[in-house]
Design a protein around this motif. Structure first.
Motif, PDB file in Angstrom:
ATOM      1  N   LYS A 120       0.837  -1.206   0.000  1.00  0.00           N
ATOM      2  CA  LYS A 120       0.000   0.000   0.000  1.00  0.00           C
ATOM      3  C   LYS A 120       0.871   1.256   0.000  1.00  0.00           C
ATOM      4  N   GLN A 121       1.950   1.205   0.764  1.00  0.00           N
ATOM      5  CA  GLN A 121       2.855   2.352   0.789  1.00  0.00           C
ATOM      6  C   GLN A 121       3.448   2.588  -0.589  1.00  0.00           C
ATOM      7  N   ARG A 122       3.721   1.477  -1.272  1.00  0.00           N
ATOM      8  CA  ARG A 122       4.302   1.559  -2.606  1.00  0.00           C
ATOM      9  C   ARG A 122       3.312   2.232  -3.558  1.00  0.00           C
ATOM     10  N   LEU A 123       2.038   1.852  -3.417  1.00  0.00           N
ATOM     11  CA  LEU A 123       1.009   2.461  -4.253  1.00  0.00           C
ATOM     12  C   LEU A 123       0.872   3.949  -3.943  1.00  0.00           C
ATOM     13  N   LEU A 124       0.970   4.281  -2.666  1.00  0.00           N
ATOM     14  CA  LEU A 124       0.884   5.689  -2.284  1.00  0.00           C
ATOM     15  C   LEU A 124       2.051   6.471  -2.890  1.00  0.00           C
ATOM     16  N   GLU A 125       3.208   5.823  -2.901  1.00  0.00           N
ATOM     17  CA  GLU A 125       4.392   6.446  -3.492  1.00  0.00           C
ATOM     18  C   GLU A 125       4.098   6.877  -4.939  1.00  0.00           C
ATOM     19  N   ILE A 126       3.425   5.994  -5.675  1.00  0.00           N
ATOM     20  CA  ILE A 126       3.112   6.305  -7.073  1.00  0.00           C
ATOM     21  C   ILE A 126       1.954   7.303  -7.149  1.00  0.00           C
ATOM     22  N   ALA A 127       0.927   7.096  -6.310  1.00  0.00           N
ATOM     23  CA  ALA A 127      -0.222   8.003  -6.310  1.00  0.00           C
ATOM     24  C   ALA A 127       0.237   9.433  -6.019  1.00  0.00           C
ATOM     25  N   LEU A 128       1.202   9.537  -5.117  1.00  0.00           N
ATOM     26  CA  LEU A 128       1.685  10.854  -4.719  1.00  0.00           C
ATOM     27  C   LEU A 128       2.352  11.568  -5.899  1.00  0.00           C
ATOM     28  N   ALA A 129       3.112  10.804  -6.671  1.00  0.00           N
ATOM     29  CA  ALA A 129       3.727  11.399  -7.857  1.00  0.00           C
ATOM     30  C   ALA A 129       2.632  11.850  -8.820  1.00  0.00           C
ATOM     31  N   PHE A 130       1.565  11.093  -8.887  1.00  0.00           N
ATOM     32  CA  PHE A 130       0.461  11.422  -9.786  1.00  0.00           C
ATOM     33  C   PHE A 130      -0.295  12.662  -9.372  1.00  0.00           C
ATOM     34  N   ALA A 131      -0.356  12.894  -8.065  1.00  0.00           N
ATOM     35  CA  ALA A 131      -1.100  14.047  -7.574  1.00  0.00           C
ATOM     36  C   ALA A 131      -0.528  15.344  -8.131  1.00  0.00           C
ATOM     37  N   SER A 132       0.746  15.320  -8.501  1.00  0.00           N
ATOM     38  CA  SER A 132       1.362  16.517  -9.076  1.00  0.00           C
ATOM     39  C   SER A 132       1.060  16.645 -10.567  1.00  0.00           C
TER      40      SER A 132
END
Lengths: 346, 286, 249
Positions: free
Chosen positions: C153-165
């Motif tokens: 889940k943390q890994r997915l958040l890592e990618i989601a966070l990049a996407f938020a930008s």
């Protein structure tokens, strides 16, 4: 609570609307007013009625609390260890004192002017703490603090040098509320300013800005990678902290009608670090809890050993660190949860 | 003019001896020890007590103060400091400020708050004239001793096995451990040695820097400047930084007494603006 | 289709005597799925650090959409549409995923400096964050502390966070690294479903993933570009095989 479990079972099944409102509620929960906040404000107001003979020490606590809360913005939020926060406190005290002595004796005007001038100093010096490591920041903040102390000492024609600044008295607040001999007005005055200060900083804490400061502290590299301009944020935070530290200093000058060169002393910067450490960083109220504890302990110590209380303060610091700040502050972590509970999910 | 330069050099040399232990603490363990000055003060008081109460010769007092503070450093390192190497900087700062407060109050309790004076041996007091330049004998003595120490330090670090181990450990602690170097032992000995040097510096500096219970607080900023300007990777960095600081401070206080105390702060700020990572940092980005 | 969005010219980085990146000139086309492979220690992550401003280069320049961004700080590059994920999660352990993503969105919208309105007042930001988190399968945990989430889940958040930008160019540094087998497919499906208009530069060890995902491959060895070409060219290149076999042997 049941909602959370449902969604665990089938995240995809929930409608957008349900998710959104849940997200909004989760976010609101963060900035909700906690029970302990209400409790502390009731307690400090009650102190006015219950302890009429202790106004001076209560005032001292309120001032130290505002000072410590302002440091929390720098230390607890932005993660900058400062050894010279007293520079702002002292400057605020001198500005308020000089203003009352030469120009305006109305206290609130004094607070505003002191805040503005210390804010300016904070803004200018913030650029020096942007670069480099913790070590260079320690050196810089310590250096600025010592420089201010030396400045006050050298400019005796203005500051009274080692004798301090005295001989000024203040008009009633807004021309209405007169300072009394027992310090009752003084305490209420400081309390109101503390309350306003904490409320303002609280608002800042839960804003995107406040969140971005914590992000910088937590992981500066990642913060940069989600477009947080760390330097700008630190400049702003440091400036705001300087304003409130200056206001705290001004309060001291106004309520005691005296400014001693001690307001800029190194031990004051160390004390306020300690206050914040005792109370816990990063949630603002640590400054208030810490100020209460610290002042009581220091007061007791200086009665027992008037000359050597510094030794015991030092010992407390050493023990505090060795026992572990985290372990010590855990009660603070639990407090909001236990007292605010999760009733908001209902 | 040259007299002042010479005084500045003597002062800078003393600062170097006082601070160089700290550079190792910082470089090796990333430990911010604000209490370093307390060891120096201990050295100073040991000399004062030995000389004034027991009438021991100044020359014997110097090695004695080195030894005693080294042992003191070793004991404190083993009992207290070693637990905080992994703590964050705030903890280290608070802890070492605590030590400073205790030492200040302790010195006040045992020795009183007044300035301590030591009676230098006659051959070290007074000034002599060398080619028209007035040179304090004691300052000359200081410069000679400190230079010898600095050279010895440089040799120890670059030529001995212990030195190479220390350098390896400073460079990369994990790799050094992997190579079978007993890093905690290396560090304990270095800490003791650094404390000893501080004690020696405090003993020698009692005459020039003064000695009272506030010594650790007064010189904290000097140590921090020497270390953060000079860096922690070499001996020469802190040495040059200390010399610069010593000369600037002495010259500032002599030529512009009104703003003299501010010279070091101005120096600090200029340095920060020009070289935020230290005067002699290793390349870009460290 | 042949427009170059990300380019490096003679990019080098030294650590002491060690050349971590050696004269790398790379061109990435708009919308490309470009993979960067190479044995351990080839300098892949250093290259990403140079591209995103985590490290300054010793020599050379980086161009984003034709403009020299070599001297820009990380956050300015992100504002221009270049962001990344990290090989080892770089998250905010005390934040919830919701707060983390909300912060990235407010920064993207330029209201991150706002200090007088609570985050809870930004309804549309929270809405966007919630739907992004849902897309990444994080809706159920968005109110939990990041530090207690399972690694996947943390890994997915890592990618989601990049996407938020909302990046136009996204650098993925081993997105599936360290993810347990049973959570792996989630990460991989997110990576393969990335929007087509986002240019992706992928660092990966898993050759199956690289060959199925990438349209172009650059091979990095000892800090320098060793070979570059289409998937077919690279998989047929005997020298590349030798490098990899040599490593595996």
């Amino acid at each position: 609570m049941s909602l959370v479990e449902q969604e665990d079972a089938g995240a995809l099944a929930t409608t957008d609307a349900a998710t959104d409102s849940r997200a909004a509620r989760l976010m609101k929960r963060r900035s909700r007013i906690r029970l302990y906040e209400v409790a502390i404000w009731i307690a400090v107001i009650a102190a006015y009625f219950v302890l009429p003979s202790k106004m001076l020490i209560l005032t001292e606590i309120a001032i130290l609390a505002l000072f410590a809360v302002s440091l929390d913005l720098v230390l607890g939020f932005a993660g900058i260890v400062s050894l010279g926060h007293a520079a702002f406190f002292g400057l605020g005290a001198y500005v308020a004192g000089l203003l009352a002595l030469h120009f305006v004796a109305e206290p609130v005007t004094g607070l505003v002017v002191a805040g503005l001038i210390t804010g300016l100093l904070g803004f200018l010096t913030s650029f020096l703490i942007l670069r480099g490591s913790d070590l260079t920041r320690l050196m810089t903040t310590l250096g600025i603090g010592l420089m201010m102390a030396e400045l006050a000492n050298q400019m005796a024609w203005l500051t009274g040098g080692a004798d301090g600044l005295s001989g000024f008295s203040l008009n009633p607040i807004f021309g209405v509320f007169e300072f009394d001999l027992f310090g009752k007005t003084g305490y209420v005055y400081c309390l109101v300013v503390l309350f306003l200060g904490v409320m303002i900083m609280r608002r800042i804490a839960f804003s995107p800005f406040g969140l971005s400061l914590k992000a910088i502290k937590s992981n500066a590299m990642r913060a940069g990678m989600i477009a947080v301009p760390a330097r700008k944020r630190i400049v702003t935070a440091y400036t705001i902290a300087a304003v409130f530290a200056g206001v705290a200093g001004a309060l001291l000058a106004q309520t005691t009608s005296f400014v001693s060169p001690d307001v800029l002393a190194f031990h004051r910067s160390a004390d306020v670090l300690m206050v914040l450490t005792i109370g816990g960083t990063g949630y603002l109220y640590g400054g208030i809890f810490g100020a209460i504890l610290f002042t009581l302990v220091k007061d007791a110590l200086s009665i027992v050993t008037p000359q050597y209380w510094m030794f015991w303060i030092g010992l407390i610091l050493v023990v505090l660190v060795l026992v572990g700040r985290e372990r010590l502050n855990r009660w603070v972590d639990y407090l909001p949860k236990r007292m605010a509970g999760r009733e908001d999910d209902r | 003019m040259l007299t002042i330069l010479f005084d500045g050099i003597a002062y800078g040399m003393l600062l170097f001896i006082l601070a160089c232990g700290l550079t190792v603490t910082l470089g090796l363990m990333n430990f911010i020890n604000l209490a370093h000055g307390a060891f120096a003060m201990a050295g100073g008081y040991i000399t004062v007590v030995l000389m004034n109460r027991y009438g021991i010769s100044f020359y014997w007092c110097l090695p004695a103060s080195f030894l005693v503070t080294a042992i003191l450093g070793l004991v404190l390192e083993r009992t207290l400091y070693q637990w905080l190497y992994k703590a964050d900087h705030l903890d280290q700062v608070l802890f070492s400020i605590g030590i400073v407060f205790m030492s200040v109050a302790g010195a006040d309790y045992f020795m009183g708050g007044q300035q301590q004076l030591i009676n230098l041996p006659p051959e070290l007091s007074g000034r002599m004239d060398v080619l028209g330049v007035g040179i304090g004998r004691y300052r000359l003595f200081t410069v000679v001793v400190c230079s010898l120490l600095a050279i010895a330090l440089q040799l120890i670090l670059s030529k001995t096995r212990f030195g190479s181990r220390l350098r390896a450990a400073v460079d990369d602690r994990r790799v050094a451990m992997g190579l079978g170097i007993n890093v905690p032992l290396v560090f304990a000995l270095t800490f003791a040695f650094g404390s000893g040097l501080a004690g020696l510096g405090g003993a020698m500096g009692a005459e020039i820097l003064g000695l009272d219970p506030n010594f650790p607080l007064k010189f904290m900023i000097y140590f921090l400047i020497v270390v953060s300007v000079g860096g922690t990777s070499t001996v020469s960095g802190p040495f040059l930084a200390a010399m610069l600081l010593g000369i600037a401070d002495v010259a500032g206080k002599y030529y512009v007494p009104a703003i003299g105390p501010f010279v070091i702060y101005a120096l600090m700020i200029v340095m920060l603006i020009l070289r935020p990572n230290g005067l002699f940092s290793r390349g870009i980005g460290r | 289709m042949s427009e170059i969005v990300l380019e490096t010219r003679g990019l080098s980085r030294r650590f002491g005597a060690f050349m971590a990146t050696n004269d790398v000139s790379l061109k990435v086309e708009r919308g490309a799925r470009h993979a960067l492979i190479g044995p351990n220690g080839a300098g892949k992550t250093t290259l990403i650090n140079l591209l995103t401003g985590v490290l300054p280069p010793s020599e050379g320049q980086v161009y984003l959409e034709g403009e020299d961004i070599t001297g820009l700080a990380s956050f300015r590059r992100v504002k221009r549409g270049l962001t990344r994920t990290f090989q080892i999660n770089q998250l905010f352990p005390e934040f919830t995923p919701l707060e983390t993503v909300c912060l990235a969105i407010t920064e993207r919208q330029g209201v991150g400096h706002s200090l007088w309105s609570t985050m809870a007042g930004y309804g549309r930001v929270i809405e966007e964050a919630a739907s992004l988190l849902e897309r990444f399968g994080l809706a159920s945990v968005m109110g939990e502390r990041t530090s207690i989430l399972p690694y996947g889940k943390q890994r997915l958040l890592e990618i989601a966070l990049a996407f938020a930008s909302r990046p136009r160019v996204l650098l993925l540094d081993e997105p599936a690294a360290g993810v347990p087998e049973d959570e792996r497919h989630e990460v991989l499906s997110i990576v393969s479903d990335l929007p087509k208009d986002v240019t992706v530069l992928l660092i990966e060890h898993d050759m199956d993933l690289v060959f199925s995902f990438a349209s172009r491959i650059s091979v990095l060895v000892a800090g320098a570009v060793f070979a570059e070409g289409t998937v077919a060219e690279i998989s047929a290149d005997p020298r590349v095989k030798a490098v990899y076999l040599g490593e595996n042997a």
